[in-house]
Design an enzyme around this catalytic site. Structure first.
Site, PDB file in Angstrom:
ATOM      1  N   LYS A 181      35.407  47.479 -76.299  1.00 50.70           N
ATOM      2  CA  LYS A 181      35.238  49.011 -75.841  1.00 50.70           C
ATOM      3  C   LYS A 181      36.723  49.386 -75.780  1.00 50.70           C
ATOM      4  O   LYS A 181      37.250  50.565 -76.197  1.00 50.70           O
ATOM      5  CB  LYS A 181      34.766  48.975 -74.432  1.00 50.70           C
ATOM      6  N   LYS A 222      37.767  41.879 -66.290  1.00 49.29           N
ATOM      7  CA  LYS A 222      36.787  42.469 -65.402  1.00 49.29           C
ATOM      8  C   LYS A 222      36.849  41.627 -64.120  1.00 49.29           C
ATOM      9  O   LYS A 222      36.989  40.476 -64.189  1.00 49.29           O
ATOM     10  CB  LYS A 222      35.498  42.541 -65.971  1.00 49.29           C
ATOM     11  N   ASP A 253      34.683  50.402 -60.372  1.00 53.96           N
ATOM     12  CA  ASP A 253      33.287  50.208 -61.024  1.00 53.96           C
ATOM     13  C   ASP A 253      32.179  50.402 -59.976  1.00 53.96           C
ATOM     14  O   ASP A 253      32.695  51.130 -58.977  1.00 53.96           O
ATOM     15  CB  ASP A 253      33.017  48.892 -61.719  1.00 53.96           C
TER      16      ASP A 253
END
Ligand code: NDP
Length: 450
Positions: free
Chosen positions: A118, A130, A170
């Site tokens: 991405k 992440k 997130d």
């Protein structure tokens, strides 16, 4: 499942299964990318000889740590913190932090893996990573959230930095949590290192449009898909799952572009408001009160149904945007959408559509965009925030939104071009996976075996 892969990749996938036992979501994410690499199997011998695929599937670094904190009653709780620094071939690791009880290493790794491609698709110099924790923020007081964030950062700070690894929000991590995290980082390091985190508040180094970026970007991407097929969002009925950051701003942009969103959800059920969602009311409940969708139904009286059984995908619509969480759109949901005449599905969440559901959508001729492409606006605007921090500048809302829109148009164009070039026109999944992979692989070859 493995037989679907080109023989050149089957052994690599078996290795991923063996080296990462039980990590179901991670396997799913890797499988999907490997499937899209079929057109380059046997070409690019340098990728094979440099073991690019094998190295891409192995995170550069995985950090797991204890997060002890004390609740308002004085009870000690222990959570687990994660940061997976997956790939830094094209820039510092970049990707959000998720606080949700379901978080485990498999989920963090699938998210980090997707993030690599991405981020490459945005065309900006950011690698993939992440992190997060199995901490559940629901029902916790502000002070408990603050103490948790401070404890989390007390370990995380040694692994991040503006040139190393730049986390963001997130699920469960929004402006409030990022404030506590940034405050603790600043205190421990005695540095005002703005670009160490993105999604910051506007008065302390944040960027205009970052809050809106993922939702807006998903809708800009969907709009491009429709335009490429001679259609538009004007007058379309839409369903958006979730009612968090991504969902709320997807709803806002659809309304701005002339569509009407009639349903959204949270983990307690979904609402159907045939008049079109009242966005001010939704924002008040979700962003200010941190409440539940039942409150929306109560406030709108008999005009709105709150439904706890069945699925949001049963609601007839032309545009469906899954914006809640992974694997939330299963085969049954895809069948219902197709039966009701859906024209387009664009993912605001990460990997919300199961592989079987995605296959059905594509076979039925539904325009289908994977999150890697369609939700890249969030991380792209994070990279714009880093740019502004680095140059001690802050741009207007209009300028930043124009940059976001341009980036989404470019990602759309690049996906289409890659899909065309490799013989599967209109396949956004292949276009996104292969396009992102080639950029990262070329950088890895250039840097040698590291
Ligand atoms: P938020 O925490 O703001 O909102 C998440 C929403 O999804 C909430 O409405 C939540 O309901 C719902 N939800 C979460 N888990 C479940 C579940 N298991 N079942 C049903 N509903 C659920 O998160 P975001 O909006 O930031 O993120 C949503 C998705 O978008 C995630 O997949 C994330 O990875 C992805 N994404 C986010 C980006 C960002 O910039 N924020 C960037 C790119 C992707 P409830 O409140 O009841 O839990």
């Amino acid at each position: 499942m493995i037989e679907e892969l080109h023989p050149a990749f089957q052994t690599e996938f078996e290795q991923v299964l063996a080296r990462n036992p039980g990590e179901r979501e991670f396997h799913q994410a890797v499988f999907e990318v490997m499937l899209s690499l079929t057109p380059i199997a046997g070409t690019h011998p340098e990728y094979a000889s440099w073991s690019i695929l094998q190295r891409v599937c192995e995170p550069e670094r995985q950090i797991i740590f204890r997060v002890p904190w004390v609740d308002d009653q004085g009870t000690v709780h222990i959570n687990r913190g994660f940061r997976v620094e997956f790939n830094s071939a094209i820039g510092p690791y970049k990707g959000g932090l998720r606080f949700h009880p379901s978080v485990n290493l498999s989920i963090v790794k699938f998210l980090g893996f997707e993030q690599i491609f991405k981020n490459a698709l945005t065309g900006l110099p950011i690698g993939g990573g992440k992190g997060g924790s199995d901490f559940d923020p629901k029902g916790r007081s502000d002070l408990e959230i603050m103490r948790f964030c401070q404890s989390f950062m007390t370990e995380l700070y040694r692994h991040i930095g503006e040139y190393t690894d730049v986390p963001a929000g997130d699920i469960g991590v929004g402006g409030r949590e990022l404030g506590y995290l940034f405050g603790q980082y600043k205190r421990i390091t005695n540095r005002y290192e703005s670009a160490v985190l993105t999604g910051k508040g506007l008065p302390w180094g944040g960027s205009q449009v970052r809050t809106e970026a993922t939702g807006y970007g998903t809708v800009f991407f969907a709009d491009e898909m429709l335009k490429a097929n001679g259609r538009s969002l004007e007058g379309k009925r839409a369903v958006v799952s979730g009612s968090g950051n991504v969902a709320i701003y997807a709803v806002e942009k659809i309304h701005q572009l002339g569509g009407k969103v009639i349903a959204c959800s949270d983990s307690g059920g979904y609402i159907v408001d045939e008049a079109g969602l009242d966005l001010d009311l939704l924002k008040e409940i979700k962003e200010v009160r941190r409440g539940r969708l039942t409150e929306y139904a109560e406030a709108r009286g008999g005009a709105v149904r709150h439904i706890t059984d069945g699925s949001i995908w049963d609601v007839p619509c032309e545009v469906a945007l899954p914006c809640a969480t992974q694997n939330e759109l299963p085969e049954a949901g895809a069948k219902a959408l197709i039966a009701n005449g859906v024209e387009l599905v664009a993912e605001g969440a990460n990997m919300p559509t199961t592989p079987d559901a995605a296959k059905l959508l594509v076979q039925a001729g539904v325009l289908y965009a994977p999150g890697k492409a369609s939700n890249a606006g969030g991380v792209a605007t994070s990279a714009l925030e880093m740019q502004q921090n680095a140059s001690r500048d802050s741009w207007s809302f209009e300028k930043t939104e124009a940059r976001l829109q341009h980036i989404m148009e470019t990602i759309h164009h690049d996906c289409m071009e890659t899909a065309d070039k490799y013989g599967d026109p209109g396949n956004y999944v292949m276009g996104a996976n292969l396009g992102g992979y080639l950029r990262v692989a070329d950088a890895m070859v250039a840097m040698g075996v590291i």
